[in-house]
Design a protein around this motif. Structure first.
Motif, PDB file in Angstrom:
ATOM      1  N   GLY A  43       0.606  -1.005   0.045  1.00 59.13           N
ATOM      2  CA  GLY A  43      -0.107   0.154  -0.002  1.00 59.13           C
ATOM      3  C   GLY A  43       0.911   1.462  -0.149  1.00 59.13           C
ATOM      4  O   GLY A  43       0.547   2.151  -0.769  1.00 59.13           O
ATOM      5  N   LEU A  44       1.900   1.436   0.740  1.00 56.32           N
ATOM      6  CA  LEU A  44       2.853   2.384   0.918  1.00 56.32           C
ATOM      7  C   LEU A  44       3.306   2.554  -0.547  1.00 56.32           C
ATOM      8  O   LEU A  44       3.517   3.821  -0.933  1.00 56.32           O
ATOM      9  N   VAL A  45       3.882   1.600  -1.207  1.00 56.45           N
ATOM     10  CA  VAL A  45       4.542   1.742  -2.473  1.00 56.45           C
ATOM     11  C   VAL A  45       3.470   2.212  -3.513  1.00 56.45           C
ATOM     12  O   VAL A  45       3.829   2.940  -4.369  1.00 56.45           O
ATOM     13  N   ALA A  46       2.313   1.610  -3.422  1.00 53.85           N
ATOM     14  CA  ALA A  46       1.215   2.107  -4.287  1.00 53.85           C
ATOM     15  C   ALA A  46       0.974   3.686  -4.154  1.00 53.85           C
ATOM     16  O   ALA A  46       0.824   4.467  -5.275  1.00 53.85           O
ATOM     17  N   ALA A  49       3.670   5.046  -6.096  1.00 56.62           N
ATOM     18  CA  ALA A  49       3.244   4.880  -7.563  1.00 56.62           C
ATOM     19  C   ALA A  49       2.170   6.166  -8.213  1.00 56.62           C
ATOM     20  O   ALA A  49       2.398   6.308  -9.276  1.00 56.62           O
ATOM     21  N   LEU A  50       1.412   6.564  -7.370  1.00 61.37           N
ATOM     22  CA  LEU A  50       0.419   7.585  -7.424  1.00 61.37           C
ATOM     23  C   LEU A  50       1.382   8.833  -7.873  1.00 61.37           C
ATOM     24  O   LEU A  50       1.221   9.595  -8.933  1.00 61.37           O
ATOM     25  N   HIS A  51       2.348   9.192  -6.887  1.00 58.65           N
ATOM     26  CA  HIS A  51       3.008  10.243  -7.200  1.00 58.65           C
ATOM     27  C   HIS A  51       4.109   9.996  -8.391  1.00 58.65           C
ATOM     28  O   HIS A  51       4.215  11.262  -9.137  1.00 58.65           O
ATOM     29  N   THR A  52       4.539   9.030  -8.633  1.00 56.45           N
ATOM     30  CA  THR A  52       5.261   8.742 -10.008  1.00 56.45           C
ATOM     31  C   THR A  52       4.359   9.240 -11.166  1.00 56.45           C
ATOM     32  O   THR A  52       4.862   9.710 -12.114  1.00 56.45           O
ATOM     33  N   VAL A  53       2.963   8.634 -11.246  1.00 50.42           N
ATOM     34  CA  VAL A  53       2.265   8.916 -12.246  1.00 50.42           C
ATOM     35  C   VAL A  53       2.096  10.333 -12.470  1.00 50.42           C
ATOM     36  O   VAL A  53       1.902  10.962 -13.644  1.00 50.42           O
ATOM     37  N   GLY A 149      11.390   7.429 -10.382  1.00 47.68           N
ATOM     38  CA  GLY A 149      10.042   6.859  -9.678  1.00 47.68           C
ATOM     39  C   GLY A 149      10.088   5.690  -9.272  1.00 47.68           C
ATOM     40  O   GLY A 149       9.902   5.226  -8.179  1.00 47.68           O
ATOM     41  N   LEU A 150      10.350   4.708 -10.365  1.00 44.59           N
ATOM     42  CA  LEU A 150      10.231   3.461  -9.990  1.00 44.59           C
ATOM     43  C   LEU A 150      11.465   2.893  -8.941  1.00 44.59           C
ATOM     44  O   LEU A 150      11.406   2.207  -8.208  1.00 44.59           O
ATOM     45  N   LEU A 151      12.619   3.430  -9.167  1.00 46.30           N
ATOM     46  CA  LEU A 151      13.769   3.234  -8.173  1.00 46.30           C
ATOM     47  C   LEU A 151      13.338   3.851  -6.801  1.00 46.30           C
ATOM     48  O   LEU A 151      13.743   2.926  -5.842  1.00 46.30           O
ATOM     49  N   HIS A 152      12.753   4.823  -6.678  1.00 43.65           N
ATOM     50  CA  HIS A 152      12.325   5.302  -5.255  1.00 43.65           C
ATOM     51  C   HIS A 152      11.207   4.189  -4.702  1.00 43.65           C
ATOM     52  O   HIS A 152      11.503   3.937  -3.467  1.00 43.65           O
ATOM     53  N   MET A 153      10.333   3.656  -5.788  1.00 39.71           N
ATOM     54  CA  MET A 153       9.487   2.604  -5.078  1.00 39.71           C
ATOM     55  C   MET A 153       9.808   1.363  -4.692  1.00 39.71           C
ATOM     56  O   MET A 153       9.875   1.039  -3.510  1.00 39.71           O
ATOM     57  N   ALA A 154      11.061   0.995  -5.254  1.00 38.87           N
ATOM     58  CA  ALA A 154      12.056  -0.162  -4.890  1.00 38.87           C
ATOM     59  C   ALA A 154      12.705   0.150  -3.790  1.00 38.87           C
ATOM     60  O   ALA A 154      12.646  -0.777  -2.742  1.00 38.87           O
TER      61      ALA A 154
END
Length: 204
Positions: A43-46, A49-53, A149-154
């Motif tokens: 959920g936190l990563v999701a 993901a919204l911020h990235t989008v 953004g994907l790197l941050h999510m990882a």
């Protein structure tokens, strides 16, 4: 993208993610209460993901340029943290009390915490743009933004999973200590939310 630039962003991002905050408090509280840490972290990563989008679509800049919208998001996120932190303080569940199959709202809570986290939005507005290459023969800006953004999510997934599972492993067999840490996590969420509320309202 340039490997050195990616490594520099990774180092800075890990440093920022490793600073305890609302995300840490939620991961710890989830772990010591015996709830599914993976679901909470997803959920936190999701939320990020919204911020990235938003950043890829250019909407993050639009939000930054709209003081009213930014204030509304900050107040909503801060209010939610206060509410969630107060709930944890009032009912610090003992380890394993809720099992692993309940609390389907863990994902949504996590997404709401990070999705409404002003710090997350500021990361995408102030830190990430510094690592975008706008000159020469490079990938388009939206592609670079998505990659960072994907790197941050990882990074978030790795750190928060370690925090939540570590809290469970260390405190799972220590109910008294687990309740104390859970209360501390709740107080942290409440305190962070209250600070953000006061800070934002003071600027109105």
């Amino acid at each position: 993208m340039d490997t050195g630039l990616l490594l520099s962003f990774l180092a800075l991002d890990l440093l920022l993610v490793c600073v305890p905050g609302a995300d840490w408090a939620y991961a710890i509280a989830t772990g010591v209460c015996g709830r599914p840490v993976v679901r909470a972290v997803a959920g936190l990563v999701a939320g990020y993901a919204l911020h990235t989008v938003l950043a890829v679509a250019g909407l993050a800049v639009l939000v930054a340029g709209s003081p009213g919208l930014l204030t509304g998001l900050t107040l909503a996120g801060a209010g939610y943290l206060v509410w969630l932190g107060w709930g944890v303080l009032r009912r610090p569940a003992p380890p394993g009390a809720d099992g692993t199959g309940s609390h389907s709202g863990l994902f949504l809570r996590g997404a709401t915490i990070s999705g409404l986290n002003p710090k997350g939005l500021l990361l995408y507005l102030s830190v990430l743009p510094q690592f975008l290459v706008t000159t020469g023969d490079h990938l388009p800006i939206p592609v670079q933004t998505a990659a960072l953004g994907l790197l941050h999510m990882a990074c978030c997934a790795a750190v928060y999973l370690a925090v939540g599972l570590g809290a469970r492993a260390v405190l799972g067999a220590r109910p008294t200590a687990a309740r104390a840490v859970t209360r501390t996590s709740g107080a942290a969420m409440l305190g962070i939310g209250a600070f953000l509320l006061v800070q934002r309202l003071a600027t109105l």
